[in-house]
Write a protein that holds these residues in place. Structure first.
Motif, mmCIF file in Angstrom:
data_model
loop_
_atom_site.group_PDB
_atom_site.id
_atom_site.type_symbol
_atom_site.label_atom_id
_atom_site.label_comp_id
_atom_site.label_asym_id
_atom_site.label_seq_id
_atom_site.Cartn_x
_atom_site.Cartn_y
_atom_site.Cartn_z
ATOM 1 N N SER A 14 0.839 -1.211 0.000
ATOM 2 C CA SER A 14 0.000 0.000 0.000
ATOM 3 C C SER A 14 0.866 1.249 0.000
ATOM 4 O O SER A 14 0.581 2.211 -0.724
ATOM 5 C CB SER A 14 -0.973 0.001 1.185
ATOM 6 N N GLU A 36 11.064 0.533 7.718
ATOM 7 C CA GLU A 36 11.695 -0.070 8.902
ATOM 8 C C GLU A 36 12.983 -0.800 8.553
ATOM 9 O O GLU A 36 13.917 -0.834 9.343
ATOM 10 C CB GLU A 36 10.736 -1.096 9.525
ATOM 11 N N PRO A 43 5.075 -9.679 0.060
ATOM 12 C CA PRO A 43 4.498 -10.484 1.146
ATOM 13 C C PRO A 43 3.839 -11.760 0.651
ATOM 14 O O PRO A 43 4.026 -12.836 1.235
ATOM 15 C CB PRO A 43 3.479 -9.551 1.810
ATOM 16 N N CYS A 44 3.121 -11.667 -0.493
ATOM 17 C CA CYS A 44 2.374 -12.831 -0.975
ATOM 18 C C CYS A 44 3.316 -13.924 -1.489
ATOM 19 O O CYS A 44 2.912 -15.077 -1.649
ATOM 20 C CB CYS A 44 1.411 -12.424 -2.085
ATOM 21 N N ALA A 78 9.473 4.961 12.070
ATOM 22 C CA ALA A 78 8.758 6.076 12.705
ATOM 23 C C ALA A 78 8.326 5.619 14.097
ATOM 24 O O ALA A 78 7.811 4.508 14.248
ATOM 25 C CB ALA A 78 7.540 6.448 11.878
ATOM 26 N N GLY A 106 0.586 -1.427 7.846
ATOM 27 C CA GLY A 106 0.343 -2.848 7.658
ATOM 28 C C GLY A 106 -0.166 -3.597 8.862
ATOM 29 O O GLY A 106 -0.897 -3.062 9.710
ATOM 30 N N LYS A 128 6.153 -10.268 7.825
ATOM 31 C CA LYS A 128 6.480 -9.707 6.506
ATOM 32 C C LYS A 128 7.759 -8.887 6.620
ATOM 33 O O LYS A 128 7.765 -7.688 6.385
ATOM 34 C CB LYS A 128 5.298 -8.868 6.018
ATOM 35 N N ASP A 279 -3.556 -2.805 5.340
ATOM 36 C CA ASP A 279 -3.929 -3.659 6.469
ATOM 37 C C ASP A 279 -4.151 -2.892 7.771
ATOM 38 O O ASP A 279 -4.828 -3.383 8.671
ATOM 39 C CB ASP A 279 -2.830 -4.711 6.728
ATOM 40 N N LEU A 296 -5.734 -7.980 2.526
ATOM 41 C CA LEU A 296 -5.230 -8.543 1.277
ATOM 42 C C LEU A 296 -4.424 -7.474 0.562
ATOM 43 O O LEU A 296 -4.788 -6.281 0.596
ATOM 44 C CB LEU A 296 -6.395 -8.954 0.367
ATOM 45 N N ALA A 297 -3.384 -7.900 -0.141
ATOM 46 C CA ALA A 297 -2.569 -6.939 -0.878
ATOM 47 C C ALA A 297 -3.391 -6.296 -1.995
ATOM 48 O O ALA A 297 -3.215 -5.118 -2.311
ATOM 49 C CB ALA A 297 -1.352 -7.645 -1.460
ATOM 50 N N SER A 298 -4.303 -7.082 -2.591
ATOM 51 C CA SER A 298 -5.128 -6.533 -3.675
ATOM 52 C C SER A 298 -6.039 -5.427 -3.145
ATOM 53 O O SER A 298 -6.185 -4.375 -3.783
ATOM 54 C CB SER A 298 -5.954 -7.653 -4.319
HETATM 55 C C1 LIG Z 1 2.535 -15.149 3.668
HETATM 56 C C2 LIG Z 1 1.507 -14.195 3.146
HETATM 57 C C3 LIG Z 1 0.903 -14.439 1.928
HETATM 58 C C4 LIG Z 1 -0.046 -13.546 1.436
HETATM 59 N N1 LIG Z 1 -0.624 -13.811 0.219
HETATM 60 C C5 LIG Z 1 -1.490 -12.911 -0.307
HETATM 61 C C6 LIG Z 1 -2.024 -13.104 -1.610
HETATM 62 O O1 LIG Z 1 -1.745 -14.094 -2.289
HETATM 63 N N2 LIG Z 1 -2.868 -12.153 -2.109
HETATM 64 C C7 LIG Z 1 -3.194 -11.044 -1.395
HETATM 65 O O2 LIG Z 1 -3.947 -10.186 -1.890
HETATM 66 N N3 LIG Z 1 -2.716 -10.839 -0.130
HETATM 67 C C8 LIG Z 1 -1.870 -11.732 0.416
HETATM 68 N N4 LIG Z 1 -1.361 -11.527 1.672
HETATM 69 C C9 LIG Z 1 -1.774 -10.324 2.434
HETATM 70 C C10 LIG Z 1 -0.921 -9.145 2.036
HETATM 71 O O3 LIG Z 1 0.413 -9.472 2.165
HETATM 72 C C11 LIG Z 1 -1.223 -7.924 2.882
HETATM 73 O O4 LIG Z 1 -2.574 -7.612 2.772
HETATM 74 C C12 LIG Z 1 -0.374 -6.756 2.397
HETATM 75 O O5 LIG Z 1 0.956 -6.976 2.739
HETATM 76 C C13 LIG Z 1 -0.833 -5.436 3.011
HETATM 77 O O6 LIG Z 1 -0.011 -4.419 2.567
HETATM 78 P P1 LIG Z 1 0.279 -3.137 3.478
HETATM 79 O O7 LIG Z 1 1.179 -2.269 2.686
HETATM 80 O O8 LIG Z 1 -0.994 -2.585 3.955
HETATM 81 O O9 LIG Z 1 1.002 -3.710 4.767
HETATM 82 P P2 LIG Z 1 2.359 -4.502 4.974
HETATM 83 O O10 LIG Z 1 2.672 -5.356 3.832
HETATM 84 O O11 LIG Z 1 2.237 -5.113 6.321
HETATM 85 O O12 LIG Z 1 3.454 -3.349 4.995
HETATM 86 C C14 LIG Z 1 3.562 -2.422 6.012
HETATM 87 C C15 LIG Z 1 4.954 -1.872 6.007
HETATM 88 O O13 LIG Z 1 5.037 -0.833 6.964
HETATM 89 C C16 LIG Z 1 6.260 -0.928 7.634
HETATM 90 N N5 LIG Z 1 6.119 -0.258 8.929
HETATM 91 C C17 LIG Z 1 5.316 -0.609 9.956
HETATM 92 N N6 LIG Z 1 5.473 0.215 10.991
HETATM 93 C C18 LIG Z 1 6.386 1.132 10.602
HETATM 94 C C19 LIG Z 1 6.975 2.232 11.244
HETATM 95 N N7 LIG Z 1 6.660 2.566 12.493
HETATM 96 N N8 LIG Z 1 7.903 2.938 10.567
HETATM 97 C C20 LIG Z 1 8.237 2.616 9.300
HETATM 98 N N9 LIG Z 1 7.701 1.568 8.648
HETATM 99 C C21 LIG Z 1 6.793 0.838 9.295
HETATM 100 C C22 LIG Z 1 6.512 -2.409 7.749
HETATM 101 O O14 LIG Z 1 7.882 -2.668 7.931
HETATM 102 C C23 LIG Z 1 6.006 -2.896 6.401
HETATM 103 O O15 LIG Z 1 7.014 -2.892 5.440
HETATM 104 C C24 LIG Z 1 -0.403 -12.402 2.188
HETATM 105 C C25 LIG Z 1 0.201 -12.168 3.433
HETATM 106 C C26 LIG Z 1 1.156 -13.042 3.899
HETATM 107 C C27 LIG Z 1 1.813 -12.768 5.220
#
Ligand SMILES: Cc1cc2nc3c(=O)[nH]c(=O)nc-3n(C[C@H](O)[C@H](O)[C@H](O)COP(=O)(O)OP(=O)(O)OC[C@H]3O[C@@H](n4cnc5c(N)ncnc54)[C@H](O)[C@@H]3O)c2cc1C
Length: 453
Positions: A14, A36, A43-44, A78, A106, A128, A279, A296-298
């Protein structure tokens, strides 16, 4: 103190999509992304580092697309956000000022503090994080006996991958009668669980882990509620994720009961110029209208695009109208996917539906070497025939067919429209035009509607 037009906390899917969208739409704006860890992961793709990808380094996700369009990236977590002063402070003590702030922090794995022994050395999670998954890969490479707790798609995908190594004994423990029950209907959960049982994974369903047992502070196995003990060098807990909102909570943002940041349909929080996506932010069901925290990443990247286009003034009027939840996975060669309503979540959400399924082959004729059976199960509203949900299983095309169904649900396409839509078919690529599986499932629904009219 350096000031940026936008600060994004987090560089997951995201964070990356919102950052690149904002820069592409507003090249003149300065955008800082705070990370971080230096290296990020897809992640997926994490389950596949345990076998098919072979190394964690084949699954990295960098920030190059953002830096290439002159986004600024720092690696320095942060720790505080002062929403009144409009500043963010990082672990190093450096502070940055912002005009607009986006939380994209996330989610993190749920720690089962209610299971005795959860804190023993050898209890692991699917985090992740590049450095964490690298050390987990080393540990699983060394371990002989591995127990995975939780039969959602993440636990099941990881179990199948690790179990591809003939030296390892992998057991998966799921409390419900079938794995995948949060994403799929009873029928598809059973099919998926049976497929998983055909692999080298020992699948224990309707079974609870009562305790993680250990010696000298180190894991030795798990005790189950049926009295059995399973030996383990490593126990991987995969029982779900919670929004990572510590910084947001400290900053005083409103969180919902599950700890997700409360946002409106444009991903804005109740504090001016502060937004949240992915997330860490609240989702509401597209059909149920209820808070559901789909992760979900999507979904996360769809939210990121909505925010990225609209941050400096609403230019895409279509706001985020609710989360559909489109899941797909592949277990033991069977691709499976679901979108929107199914029998489980439909009944739970008190949604009236009718359903119909149709199976045929994904080529025509069926005799090609890569032909596989394809099934589409469609769910529609009995009042107006609008498509509410779908499940698809079979070969690889499942991953795209579910996206067509997802679009149909969002555009409120009816089964009457679906049967008259024009499609393309090819012997090597699709089911036949005479029995196109998606359309035949819609025809089945028209017949059901006629029967109850
Ligand atoms: C093993 C696995 C398989 C998956 N497979 C699928 C799939 O096939 N299809 C699908 O749609 N979804 C899948 N998902 C779900 C998907 O990975 C998540 O929905 C997606 O990662 C969400 O993205 P995000 O950017 O919101 O959060 P995140 O991916 O959690 O990223 C958040 C980021 O913020 C950073 N962060 C957090 N706090 C701080 C801070 N204080 N300062 C700086 N940085 C910070 C973290 O280090 C991280 O890099 C899967 C998840 C996992 C764990």
């Amino acid at each position: 103190m350096k000031k940026f037009d936008v600060i994004i906390i987090g560089a997951g899917p995201s964070g990356m999509v919102v950052g690149t969208t904002i820069k592409m739409q507003n090249p003149e704006k300065s955008v800082l992304m705070i990370k971080e860890e230096d290296k990020g992961l897809v992640p997926c793709g994490i389950p596949y580092v345990f076998n098919r990808l072979a190394t964690v380094d084949k699954n990295v996700m960098g920030t190059k697309p953002f830096s290439d369009i002159s986004g600024t990236v720092i690696v320095d977590p942060a720790v505080d956000a002062d929403l009144a002063k409009k500043t963010v402070t990082c672990k190093s003590g450096d502070t940055y000022a912002f005009d607009k702030l986006i939380f994209a922090t996330g989610s993190t794995p749920i720690i089962p503090t209610f299971i005795p022994g959860y804190d023993l050395d050898g209890v692991q999670y699917i985090r992740k994080s590049y450095s964490y998954i690298k050390q987990l890969k080393d540990k699983t490479d060394e371990a002989k006996n591995i127990v995975i707790v939780g039969g959602g798609f993440i636990g099941a995908e990881v179990a199948e991958e690790i179990a591809s190594n003939a030296d390892k004994t992998v057991s998966l423990i799921e409390s419900q009668p079938y794995c995948f029950n949060r994403a799929f209907s009873g029928e598809l959960s059973r099919i998926a669980t049976d497929k998983l049982r055909e692999t080298r994974v020992n699948v224990h369903t309707s079974t609870l882990v009562k305790e993680v047992s250990g010696e000298n502070g180190k894991v030795t196995g798990v005790k189950l509620d049926n009295g059995k003990h399973i030996k383990a060098d490593i126990v991987i807990m995969s029982i779900g994720y919670k929004p990572n909102t510590d910084v947001a909570r400290k900053a005083g943002l409103e969180l919902n009961a599950e700890g997700a940041i409360v946002v409106d349909n444009f991903e804005r929080t109740s504090v001016k110029d502060v937004c949240a996506i992915g997330d860490c932010s609240q989702t509401k069901g597209f059909i149920t209208g209820r808070t559901d925290n789909i992760m979900l990443a999507s979904t996360a990247t769809a939210e990121a695009r909505v925010l990225g286009y609209n941050l400096f003034g609403v230019i895409i009027k279509r706001c985020f109208v609710g989360t559909l939840g489109v899941f797909s996975t592949e277990i033991n060669g069977l691709s499976m996917a679901a979108a929107g309503v199914n029998e489980n979540n439909g009944r739970e959400g008190n949604i009236k539906f009718i359903s119909s399924e149709f199976s045929d082959f994904n080529t025509h004729p069926a005799g090609f070497s890569d032909t596989s059976k394809l099934t589409v199960k469609l769910y529609a509203s009995p009042s107006d025939g609008s498509i509410l949900g779908g499940e698809v299983w079979g070969g690889k095309s499942v991953g795209e067919i579910i996206n067509i169904i997802g679009l149909a649900i969002q555009k409120r396409v009816t089964i009457f429209e679906l049967v008259s839509y024009q499609i393309g078919t090819h012997p090597l690529l699709t089911s036949p035009p005479t029995k196109y599986v998606l359309i035949k499932a819609a025809e089945g629904l028209i017949n059901k509607l006629k029967a109850i009219a």
